[in-house]
Write an enzyme that holds these catalytic residues in place. Structure first.
Site, PDB file in Angstrom:
ATOM      1  N   ARG A   1      -7.950 -13.586   1.951  1.00 32.82           N
ATOM      2  CA  ARG A   1      -9.054 -14.504   2.155  1.00 32.82           C
ATOM      3  C   ARG A   1      -9.731 -14.768   0.812  1.00 32.82           C
ATOM      4  NH1 ARG A   1     -13.277 -13.855   7.151  1.00 32.82           N
ATOM      5  NH2 ARG A   1     -11.337 -13.071   8.054  1.00 32.82           N
TER       6      ARG A   1
ATOM      7  N   GLY B   1      -8.660 -17.557  10.652  1.00 36.49           N
ATOM      8  CA  GLY B   1      -7.892 -18.563  11.379  1.00 36.49           C
ATOM      9  C   GLY B   1      -6.425 -18.210  11.401  1.00 36.49           C
ATOM     10  N   HIS B   2      -5.674 -18.949  12.199  1.00 32.66           N
ATOM     11  CA  HIS B   2      -4.225 -18.818  12.259  1.00 32.66           C
ATOM     12  C   HIS B   2      -3.613 -20.208  12.332  1.00 32.66           C
ATOM     13  CE1 HIS B   2      -3.516 -14.528  12.278  1.00 32.66           C
ATOM     14  NE2 HIS B   2      -4.454 -14.350  13.193  1.00 32.66           N
TER      15      HIS B   2
ATOM     16  N   TYR C   1      -5.167 -24.224  12.010  1.00 34.47           N
ATOM     17  CA  TYR C   1      -4.940 -25.083  10.847  1.00 34.47           C
ATOM     18  C   TYR C   1      -4.280 -26.402  11.243  1.00 34.47           C
ATOM     19  CZ  TYR C   1      -5.569 -20.423   8.867  1.00 34.47           C
ATOM     20  OH  TYR C   1      -6.032 -19.171   8.571  1.00 34.47           O
TER      21      TYR C   1
ATOM     22  N   ASP D   1      -1.993   1.548  -4.732  1.00 36.64           N
ATOM     23  CA  ASP D   1      -3.302   1.511  -4.093  1.00 36.64           C
ATOM     24  C   ASP D   1      -4.234   0.704  -4.984  1.00 36.64           C
ATOM     25  OD1 ASP D   1      -5.708   1.862  -2.869  1.00 36.64           O
ATOM     26  OD2 ASP D   1      -5.730   4.052  -3.000  1.00 36.64           O
ATOM     27  N   LEU D   2      -4.327  -0.593  -4.712  1.00 40.87           N
ATOM     28  CA  LEU D   2      -5.053  -1.494  -5.604  1.00 40.87           C
ATOM     29  C   LEU D   2      -6.563  -1.293  -5.570  1.00 40.87           C
ATOM     30  CD1 LEU D   2      -3.008  -4.787  -5.143  1.00 40.87           C
ATOM     31  CD2 LEU D   2      -2.916  -3.134  -7.026  1.00 40.87           C
ATOM     32  N   LYS D   3      -7.046  -0.387  -4.724  1.00 42.98           N
ATOM     33  CA  LYS D   3      -8.472  -0.065  -4.742  1.00 42.98           C
ATOM     34  C   LYS D   3      -8.817   0.914  -5.864  1.00 42.98           C
ATOM     35  CE  LYS D   3      -9.173  -0.981   0.172  1.00 42.98           C
ATOM     36  NZ  LYS D   3      -9.620  -0.432   1.485  1.00 42.98           N
TER      37      LYS D   3
ATOM     38  N   ARG E   1       0.842  -1.191   0.000  1.00 42.11           N
ATOM     39  CA  ARG E   1       0.000   0.000   0.000  1.00 42.11           C
ATOM     40  C   ARG E   1       0.879   1.243   0.000  1.00 42.11           C
ATOM     41  NH1 ARG E   1      -2.758  -3.228   3.931  1.00 42.11           N
ATOM     42  NH2 ARG E   1      -1.551  -2.186   5.554  1.00 42.11           N
TER      43      ARG E   1
ATOM     44  N   ASP F   1       2.246 -22.235   9.291  1.00 35.40           N
ATOM     45  CA  ASP F   1       2.654 -21.053   8.539  1.00 35.40           C
ATOM     46  C   ASP F   1       3.798 -21.349   7.573  1.00 35.40           C
ATOM     47  OD1 ASP F   1       0.775 -19.360   9.581  1.00 35.40           O
ATOM     48  OD2 ASP F   1       2.107 -18.402  11.026  1.00 35.40           O
TER      49      ASP F   1
END
Length: 381
Positions: free
Chosen positions: A90, A130-131, A135, A65-67, A38, A161
């Site tokens: 997500r 989740g983390h 998982y 800024d990919l928005k 960002r 991870d």
């Protein structure tokens, strides 16, 4: 000598944890990795200065800024000259940004799109937060870590991870990139940490299904159930690890520990005696300091090692001899691995406050006036 992945260009959409680890692995081995962040900020781990975040090493950086549609146009231009893209959002976020894989593959049919999630892109849990701990719980791995009769022990965040997440994604990217180079066909790599951790459990699943592993903590050969595969406290409050599974190594362990003539230790694989033999070894190992045990065990085949802290590990003679840790900009960190007989890895280079935005846009053919306009509109950084 050149690094083995020289010539690959990977776009990394900024995230934390397993995605950056996969990108770091690719960069360590020669890929040009461009991290998209960002404008005005960097996404690192919680309360970590990016200047000291090892996972961000050896990248080029661009702020987008990919928005905004203008920034997405810049990203599309980068993608057309890239071999791969890594994202860890997500499921559905890429699509809402207008970056759905089908569209990206239209722009670049050879593109490999690595998608890192915990649960996977599909299934009833795909949209749940989740983390790592969640998982590895679902995968069956967490259940097996801990002492008999006690609750599961958290094995840091290495299983999910990094082992079953970032490393799996890096492997999947390289497999798909090899396919793309051979066929011209790109594709999506759906890397789910639950499945990656499940894959790491392959040997233990074999043991369970052939009847040599009980689905109970702390009673098996490799989970601390066996007295010869465990950690022990020493006289100075430190710890050692012994893993003398094979009979000849077990005999050496007993010999050095002064127990070679004790008949109680004669039947190594009798699980009914493991607890009492562990109690005996506990007494023996408490009789000397860790350094004293090092003196008698190091250089033998007793399958022994001192349990080192992270700081101690960087100073150990084995690590020193191989250059297993290096310093970059004052940050001590693991050296790139594995190493090669005919190729070099990339010496780590830490995060810099300056982005590579102008250089990257110029390489795409952008004129300076256009770059200035995008910067003035806060589309780029």
């Amino acid at each position: 000598m050149t690094a083995p992945l020289s010539g690959l260009r990977i776009i990394e959409l900024a995230g934390i944890g397993p995605g950056p680890f996969a990108a770091m692995m690719l960069a360590d081995h020669g890929a040009e990795v461009i991290r998209v962040e960002r404008p005005g900020g960097v996404q690192a781990g919680p309360e970590i200065s990016p200047y000291r975040d090892i996972l961000l090493r050896s990248r080029k950086r661009i702020g987008l800024d990919l928005k905004t549609p203008e920034a997405r146009t810049v990203l599309f231009d980068l993608i057309q000259k890239a071999d791969g893209l890594i994202e860890g959002y997500r499921p559905g976020v890429m699509e809402r940004l207008g970056l759905e894989p089908a569209r990206l593959l239209e722009l670049n049919p050879k593109l490999v799109i690595g998608r890192m999630t915990g649960w996977g892109q599909t299934g009833p849990m795909a949209q749940m937060a989740g983390h790592d701990l969640n998982y590895i719980a679902l995968s069956g791995a967490l259940h097996g870590v801990g002492r008999k009769g006690d609750k599961p022990v958290i094995p840091l965040n290495l299983f999910g991870d990094f082992g079953g997440g970032g490393m799996l994604l890096a492997f999947g990217m390289l497999a798909a990139l090899t396919h793309a180079r051979a066929t011209g066909q790109g594709q999506v790599v759906d890397a789910a940490m639950t499945e990656g951790v499940g894959l790491l459990m392959a040997m233990l699943q074999t043991f369970r299904q052939v009847g040599i592993w009980r689905d109970e903590r702390g009673v098996n050969l490799l989970d601390g159930g066996a007295h010869f595969y465990d950690t022990y406290e020493t006289a100075d409050g430190k710890y050692i690890a012994v893993a003398a599974i094979e009979p000849k190594f077990y005999r050496k362990l007993l010999e050095i520990a002064g127990l070679a003539d004790d008949p109680a230790f004669g039947d190594q694989m009798n699980a009914d005696s493991w607890d009492s033999l562990r109690a005996r070894l506990t007494e023996v190992f408490l009789g000397r300091t860790r350094e004293e045990w090092d003196t008698v065990f190091m250089g033998t085949d007793a399958c022994y090692a001192p349990v080192l802290s992270m700081e101690e590990a960087t100073r150990h003679p084995q690590a020193q001899a191989r250059g297993s840790f290096v310093a970059a900009d004052g940050v001590i960190q693991p050296a790139p691995a594995p190493r090669y007989s005919h190729s070099d890895t990339v010496p780590p280079r830490m995060w810099s406050a300056a982005t590579d935005t102008t250089e990257l846009l110029e390489s795409l053919g952008y004129e300076q006036d256009r770059i200035n306009a995008l910067s003035a509109a806060n589309v780029i950084d």
